[in-house]
Design an enzyme around this catalytic site. Structure first.
Site, PDB file in Angstrom:
ATOM      1  N   GLY A  47       0.865  -1.172   0.000  1.00 36.22           N
ATOM      2  CA  GLY A  47       0.000   0.000   0.000  1.00 36.22           C
ATOM      3  C   GLY A  47       0.897   1.215   0.000  1.00 36.22           C
ATOM      4  O   GLY A  47       1.920   1.242  -0.670  1.00 36.22           O
ATOM      5  N   GLU A  48       0.551   2.203   0.779  1.00 33.50           N
ATOM      6  CA  GLU A  48       1.349   3.433   0.856  1.00 33.50           C
ATOM      7  C   GLU A  48       1.881   3.553   2.277  1.00 33.50           C
ATOM      8  O   GLU A  48       1.117   3.742   3.218  1.00 33.50           O
ATOM      9  CB  GLU A  48       0.471   4.622   0.475  1.00 33.50           C
ATOM     10  CG  GLU A  48       1.201   5.731  -0.232  1.00 33.50           C
ATOM     11  CD  GLU A  48       2.332   6.353   0.590  1.00 33.50           C
ATOM     12  OE1 GLU A  48       2.074   6.816   1.723  1.00 33.50           O
ATOM     13  OE2 GLU A  48       3.476   6.372   0.110  1.00 33.50           O
ATOM     14  N   SER A  49       3.179   3.424   2.445  1.00 30.95           N
ATOM     15  CA  SER A  49       3.774   3.353   3.782  1.00 30.95           C
ATOM     16  C   SER A  49       3.536   4.616   4.609  1.00 30.95           C
ATOM     17  O   SER A  49       3.293   4.534   5.814  1.00 30.95           O
ATOM     18  CB  SER A  49       5.271   3.052   3.695  1.00 30.95           C
ATOM     19  OG  SER A  49       5.952   4.059   2.990  1.00 30.95           O
ATOM     20  N   CYS A  79       6.204  -5.054   0.577  1.00 27.03           N
ATOM     21  CA  CYS A  79       6.294  -3.753  -0.070  1.00 27.03           C
ATOM     22  C   CYS A  79       6.245  -2.623   0.964  1.00 27.03           C
ATOM     23  O   CYS A  79       7.241  -2.356   1.625  1.00 27.03           O
ATOM     24  CB  CYS A  79       5.223  -3.629  -1.148  1.00 27.03           C
ATOM     25  SG  CYS A  79       5.547  -2.332  -2.348  1.00 27.03           S
ATOM     26  N   ARG A  99      12.914   3.635  -0.978  1.00 28.51           N
ATOM     27  CA  ARG A  99      11.487   3.688  -1.338  1.00 28.51           C
ATOM     28  C   ARG A  99      11.312   3.916  -2.837  1.00 28.51           C
ATOM     29  O   ARG A  99      12.119   4.582  -3.456  1.00 28.51           O
ATOM     30  CB  ARG A  99      10.806   4.831  -0.583  1.00 28.51           C
ATOM     31  CG  ARG A  99      10.723   4.640   0.896  1.00 28.51           C
ATOM     32  CD  ARG A  99      10.183   5.890   1.554  1.00 28.51           C
ATOM     33  NE  ARG A  99       9.042   6.375   0.783  1.00 28.51           N
ATOM     34  CZ  ARG A  99       7.867   6.655   1.288  1.00 28.51           C
ATOM     35  NH1 ARG A  99       7.649   6.534   2.566  1.00 28.51           N
ATOM     36  NH2 ARG A  99       6.887   7.079   0.536  1.00 28.51           N
ATOM     37  N   ILE A 127       5.311  -3.515  -7.597  1.00 31.73           N
ATOM     38  CA  ILE A 127       4.460  -2.376  -7.921  1.00 31.73           C
ATOM     39  C   ILE A 127       4.945  -1.185  -7.094  1.00 31.73           C
ATOM     40  O   ILE A 127       4.822  -1.188  -5.865  1.00 31.73           O
ATOM     41  CB  ILE A 127       2.975  -2.666  -7.608  1.00 31.73           C
ATOM     42  CG1 ILE A 127       2.505  -3.901  -8.367  1.00 31.73           C
ATOM     43  CG2 ILE A 127       2.113  -1.440  -7.925  1.00 31.73           C
ATOM     44  CD1 ILE A 127       1.127  -4.392  -7.978  1.00 31.73           C
ATOM     45  N   ARG A 128       5.542  -0.185  -7.765  1.00 34.65           N
ATOM     46  CA  ARG A 128       6.121   0.979  -7.072  1.00 34.65           C
ATOM     47  C   ARG A 128       6.934   0.504  -5.865  1.00 34.65           C
ATOM     48  O   ARG A 128       6.829   1.036  -4.774  1.00 34.65           O
ATOM     49  CB  ARG A 128       5.030   1.949  -6.618  1.00 34.65           C
ATOM     50  CG  ARG A 128       4.383   2.701  -7.746  1.00 34.65           C
ATOM     51  CD  ARG A 128       3.368   3.722  -7.268  1.00 34.65           C
ATOM     52  NE  ARG A 128       3.963   4.659  -6.330  1.00 34.65           N
ATOM     53  CZ  ARG A 128       3.382   5.086  -5.204  1.00 34.65           C
ATOM     54  NH1 ARG A 128       2.187   4.668  -4.880  1.00 34.65           N
ATOM     55  NH2 ARG A 128       3.986   5.933  -4.411  1.00 34.65           N
ATOM     56  N   HIS A 163       4.983  -8.385  -4.140  1.00 38.89           N
ATOM     57  CA  HIS A 163       3.650  -8.761  -3.645  1.00 38.89           C
ATOM     58  C   HIS A 163       3.374 -10.239  -3.918  1.00 38.89           C
ATOM     59  O   HIS A 163       2.754 -10.580  -4.932  1.00 38.89           O
ATOM     60  CB  HIS A 163       2.574  -7.916  -4.320  1.00 38.89           C
ATOM     61  CG  HIS A 163       2.609  -6.478  -3.956  1.00 38.89           C
ATOM     62  ND1 HIS A 163       1.918  -5.971  -2.890  1.00 38.89           N
ATOM     63  CD2 HIS A 163       3.275  -5.438  -4.501  1.00 38.89           C
ATOM     64  CE1 HIS A 163       2.138  -4.671  -2.801  1.00 38.89           C
ATOM     65  NE2 HIS A 163       2.964  -4.326  -3.761  1.00 38.89           N
ATOM     66  N   GLU A 165       1.223 -12.002  -2.606  1.00 37.48           N
ATOM     67  CA  GLU A 165      -0.217 -12.232  -2.472  1.00 37.48           C
ATOM     68  C   GLU A 165      -0.963 -12.038  -3.783  1.00 37.48           C
ATOM     69  O   GLU A 165      -2.145 -12.377  -3.885  1.00 37.48           O
ATOM     70  CB  GLU A 165      -0.810 -11.326  -1.383  1.00 37.48           C
ATOM     71  CG  GLU A 165      -0.964  -9.866  -1.742  1.00 37.48           C
ATOM     72  CD  GLU A 165       0.307  -9.030  -1.648  1.00 37.48           C
ATOM     73  OE1 GLU A 165       0.189  -7.797  -1.816  1.00 37.48           O
ATOM     74  OE2 GLU A 165       1.405  -9.568  -1.422  1.00 37.48           O
TER      75      GLU A 165
END
Length: 182
Positions: A47-49, A79, A99, A127-128, A163, A165
């Site tokens: 997600g977004e840390s 991630c 990051r 992903i990013r 990821h 998952e």
């Protein structure tokens, strides 16, 4: 076996689905009352840390989660979860992180790689994604992609820059469940 999954933001449902296929019970952590349930391990999803760190603080989850990990609760961060376990946030793992190392969303990619203790040709979706610039202390690199560390373990903590998952391969989650069993 009962695994808590931080469900503030990110790909938490996909972790629940894989763990369910492996026979583990899961529950979502969205507030302090959820966290206080009995658990054998924790997953911190992608997600977004920065967003997740802010929510951990705002919801009063930061200190109890950090304390539980430092007390030996097995944790798996993917991630953004990797970033949250680094010294940039919770500081429970001895890793230096870069990051968004692979650029923006358009820099996302899929590959396969070998992971020490897990297997060969493990699918990896980035992903990013971050990568680990350095491991130190008790941390150990378990996999690299293009010369960058993308999987590490330190005691009861496991992190992946990708990821696992988001595919059908359950080996990384299975490895984490073996860590939980001790």
């Amino acid at each position: 076996m009962r695994i808590a999954i931080l469900a503030l933001q990110g790909a938490f449902i996909e972790h629940e689905q894989i763990l369910s296929r492996l026979g583990a019970e899961t529950f979502e952590v969205r507030q302090l009352a959820d966290w206080q349930q009995p658990k054998d391990g924790l997953i911190i999803p992608g997600g977004e840390s920065t967003t997740q760190a802010k929510l951990l603080n705002d919801l009063g989850l930061y200190a109890p989660i950090k304390e539980a990990i430092e007390g030996g609760l097995p944790v798996f961060g993917t991630c953004a979860g990797l970033i949250l376990l680094s010294p940039l946030h919770l500081g429970t793992m001895h890793i230096e992180v870069r990051r968004n190392a692979y650029g923006r969303q358009l820099g996302s990619f899929h590959t396969e790689g070998d992971i020490k203790g897990i297997g060969t040709a493990v699918p990896m979706t980035f992903i990013r994604a971050p990568y680990i610039e350095k491991v130190y202390g008790g941390a150990e690199a378990l996999a690299e992609v293009d010369g960058h560390i993308v999987v590490a373990r330190e005691g009861h903590q496991l992190v992946t820059a990708f990821h696992p998952e988001l595919g059908e391969d359950t080996r990384v989650h299975g490895y984490f469940l073996e860590m939980v069993k001790g």
